[in-house]
Design a protein around this motif. Structure first.
Motif, PDB file in Angstrom:
ATOM      1  N   UNK A   6       0.729  -1.005  -0.032  1.00 14.66           N
ATOM      2  CA  UNK A   6       0.022  -0.084  -0.079  1.00 14.66           C
ATOM      3  C   UNK A   6       0.695   1.244   0.099  1.00 14.66           C
ATOM      4  N   UNK A   7       0.007   2.442   0.156  1.00 14.80           N
ATOM      5  CA  UNK A   7       0.766   3.674   0.150  1.00 14.80           C
ATOM      6  C   UNK A   7       1.725   3.926   1.254  1.00 14.80           C
ATOM      7  N   UNK A   8       1.497   3.397   2.231  1.00 19.82           N
ATOM      8  CA  UNK A   8       2.330   3.697   3.740  1.00 19.82           C
ATOM      9  C   UNK A   8       3.760   3.098   3.416  1.00 19.82           C
ATOM     10  N   UNK A   9       3.517   1.446   2.990  1.00 20.41           N
ATOM     11  CA  UNK A   9       4.924   0.845   2.805  1.00 20.41           C
ATOM     12  C   UNK A   9       5.666   1.422   1.721  1.00 20.41           C
ATOM     13  N   UNK A  10       5.107   1.831   0.722  1.00 15.75           N
ATOM     14  CA  UNK A  10       5.464   2.328  -0.668  1.00 15.75           C
ATOM     15  C   UNK A  10       6.389   3.404  -0.298  1.00 15.75           C
ATOM     16  N   UNK A  11       5.684   4.521   0.563  1.00 23.02           N
ATOM     17  CA  UNK A  11       6.156   5.814   1.038  1.00 23.02           C
ATOM     18  C   UNK A  11       7.545   5.512   1.986  1.00 23.02           C
ATOM     19  N   UNK A  12       7.556   4.458   2.766  1.00 23.58           N
ATOM     20  CA  UNK A  12       8.493   4.173   3.731  1.00 23.58           C
ATOM     21  C   UNK A  12       9.750   3.443   2.753  1.00 23.58           C
ATOM     22  N   UNK A  13       9.403   2.720   1.697  1.00 24.22           N
ATOM     23  CA  UNK A  13      10.346   2.181   0.976  1.00 24.22           C
ATOM     24  C   UNK A  13      11.060   3.289   0.043  1.00 24.22           C
ATOM     25  N   UNK A  14      10.389   4.253  -0.403  1.00 25.67           N
ATOM     26  CA  UNK A  14      10.774   5.333  -1.160  1.00 25.67           C
ATOM     27  C   UNK A  14      11.836   6.341  -0.310  1.00 25.67           C
ATOM     28  N   UNK A  15      11.347   6.353   1.000  1.00 30.72           N
ATOM     29  CA  UNK A  15      12.014   7.283   1.910  1.00 30.72           C
ATOM     30  C   UNK A  15      13.574   6.641   2.397  1.00 30.72           C
ATOM     31  N   UNK A  16      13.058   5.318   2.546  1.00 30.31           N
ATOM     32  CA  UNK A  16      14.461   4.651   2.786  1.00 30.31           C
ATOM     33  C   UNK A  16      15.685   4.561   1.391  1.00 30.31           C
ATOM     34  N   UNK A  17      15.200   4.604   0.202  1.00 28.45           N
ATOM     35  CA  UNK A  17      15.773   4.542  -0.775  1.00 28.45           C
ATOM     36  C   UNK A  17      16.583   5.724  -0.813  1.00 28.45           C
ATOM     37  N   UNK A  18      15.863   7.043  -0.926  1.00 27.16           N
ATOM     38  CA  UNK A  18      16.327   8.191  -0.976  1.00 27.16           C
ATOM     39  C   UNK A  18      17.484   8.629   0.175  1.00 27.16           C
ATOM     40  N   UNK A  19      17.102   8.107   1.561  1.00 29.10           N
ATOM     41  CA  UNK A  19      18.044   8.392   2.446  1.00 29.10           C
ATOM     42  C   UNK A  19      19.408   7.455   2.173  1.00 29.10           C
ATOM     43  N   UNK A  20      19.281   6.303   1.710  1.00 32.09           N
ATOM     44  CA  UNK A  20      20.335   5.581   1.346  1.00 32.09           C
ATOM     45  C   UNK A  20      21.202   6.172   0.095  1.00 32.09           C
ATOM     46  N   UNK A  21      20.735   6.653  -0.518  1.00 35.67           N
ATOM     47  CA  UNK A  21      21.446   7.243  -2.033  1.00 35.67           C
ATOM     48  C   UNK A  21      21.966   8.690  -1.430  1.00 35.67           C
ATOM     49  N   UNK A  22      21.452   9.591  -0.424  1.00 30.03           N
ATOM     50  CA  UNK A  22      21.856  10.439  -0.098  1.00 30.03           C
ATOM     51  C   UNK A  22      23.375  10.127   0.887  1.00 30.03           C
ATOM     52  N   UNK A  23      23.133   9.136   1.716  1.00 28.39           N
ATOM     53  CA  UNK A  23      24.251   8.538   2.408  1.00 28.39           C
ATOM     54  C   UNK A  23      25.391   8.155   1.643  1.00 28.39           C
ATOM     55  N   UNK A  24      25.060   7.482   0.379  1.00 27.81           N
ATOM     56  CA  UNK A  24      26.199   6.965  -0.347  1.00 27.81           C
ATOM     57  C   UNK A  24      26.950   8.026  -1.030  1.00 27.81           C
ATOM     58  N   UNK A  25      26.115   9.078  -1.600  1.00 23.56           N
ATOM     59  CA  UNK A  25      26.762  10.217  -2.208  1.00 23.56           C
ATOM     60  C   UNK A  25      27.226  11.307  -1.434  1.00 23.56           C
ATOM     61  N   UNK A  26      27.020  11.360  -0.080  1.00 20.66           N
ATOM     62  CA  UNK A  26      27.413  12.280   1.112  1.00 20.66           C
ATOM     63  C   UNK A  26      29.069  12.796   0.821  1.00 20.66           C
ATOM     64  N   UNK A  27      29.904  11.739   0.465  1.00 18.12           N
ATOM     65  CA  UNK A  27      31.334  12.243   0.405  1.00 18.12           C
ATOM     66  C   UNK A  27      31.298  13.207  -1.090  1.00 18.12           C
ATOM     67  N   UNK A  28      30.514  12.738  -2.146  1.00 15.42           N
ATOM     68  CA  UNK A  28      30.592  13.783  -3.215  1.00 15.42           C
ATOM     69  C   UNK A  28      30.056  15.135  -3.097  1.00 15.42           C
ATOM     70  N   UNK A  29      28.866  15.000  -2.195  1.00 15.99           N
ATOM     71  CA  UNK A  29      28.160  16.117  -1.970  1.00 15.99           C
ATOM     72  C   UNK A  29      29.329  17.281  -0.944  1.00 15.99           C
ATOM     73  N   UNK A  30      29.805  16.647  -0.358  1.00 21.38           N
ATOM     74  CA  UNK A  30      30.924  17.473   0.685  1.00 21.38           C
ATOM     75  C   UNK A  30      32.006  18.012  -0.275  1.00 21.38           C
ATOM     76  N   UNK A  31      32.476  17.115  -1.203  1.00 19.11           N
ATOM     77  CA  UNK A  31      33.406  17.601  -2.055  1.00 19.11           C
ATOM     78  C   UNK A  31      32.859  18.970  -2.780  1.00 19.11           C
ATOM     79  N   UNK A  32      31.885  18.471  -3.508  1.00 23.74           N
ATOM     80  CA  UNK A  32      31.305  19.743  -4.364  1.00 23.74           C
ATOM     81  C   UNK A  32      31.189  21.169  -3.399  1.00 23.74           C
ATOM     82  N   UNK A  33      30.596  20.860  -2.076  1.00 22.13           N
ATOM     83  CA  UNK A  33      30.388  22.048  -1.297  1.00 22.13           C
ATOM     84  C   UNK A  33      31.639  22.576  -0.944  1.00 22.13           C
ATOM     85  N   UNK A  34      32.778  21.778  -0.661  1.00 21.05           N
ATOM     86  CA  UNK A  34      33.909  22.383  -0.288  1.00 21.05           C
ATOM     87  C   UNK A  34      34.439  22.991  -1.317  1.00 21.05           C
ATOM     88  N   UNK A  35      34.639  22.509  -2.671  1.00 22.46           N
ATOM     89  CA  UNK A  35      34.922  23.259  -3.819  1.00 22.46           C
ATOM     90  C   UNK A  35      34.336  24.793  -4.116  1.00 22.46           C
TER      91      UNK A  35
END
Length: 153
Positions: free
Chosen positions: A22-51
């Motif tokens: 349903x919508x609730x589990x789908x939203x939770x799965x989407x949130x988990x995926x989004x958070x995981x993607x941000x955590x994986x890309x965090x070093x790249x984000x910090x480098x861009x911010x530092x630059x």
């Protein structure tokens, strides 16, 4: 093949969660995926911010880059960029530490060349002009394509 694990599989799991849970589990799965993607890309984000920050505040910009470097998951291109920025700001000991870490990473021929040029700059800044010239001559002999990191040390 990498797209299967980074795009298609997560998308299929999120879709499956929407359909079966349903919508609730789908939203939770989407949130988990989004958070995981941000955590994986965090070093790249910090480098861009530092630059970007380096242009106005060198110390703060290098701080973001150091934070990204300390994660241990920084791409070799970014490691070499950070090493160059340290050289540019006169931090030769820190630059040597960063460039030593880059030497243990898998590199393309172009990346090997950038690493060797950074090593040459480091040798020059440390006052070892013969070593700096030797590294650059090796690059020239190799046709400006590649140089093995062992020759750069």
């Amino acid at each position: 093949m990498q797209q299967i694990f980074t795009v298609f599989l997560p998308a299929a799991l999120v879709l499956f969660a929407f359909v079966k849970g349903g919508v609730l589990w789908g939203a939770v799965a989407l949130l988990v995926y989004t958070l995981a993607t941000v955590l994986i890309k965090l070093p790249d984000i910090w480098m861009i911010q530092g630059s970007k920050k380096y242009a106005t505040d060198h110390k703060k910009g290098l701080g973001y880059m150091e934070k990204a470097f300390r994660t241990g998951h920084l791409r070799v291109d970014y490691i070499l960029y950070y090493g160059f920025m340290l050289l540019k700001s006169g931090n030769t000991e820190e630059a040597e530490r960063v460039l030593d870490a880059a030497a243990h990473k898998k590199m393309t021929p172009e990346t090997e060349t950038r690493a060797a040029v950074n090593r040459s700059l480091l040798a020059w800044k440390k006052g070892d002009l013969k070593k700096a010239i030797s590294i650059l001559e090796t690059l020239k002999q190799e046709g400006n394509r590649t140089v093995k990191m062992e020759t750069a040390f």
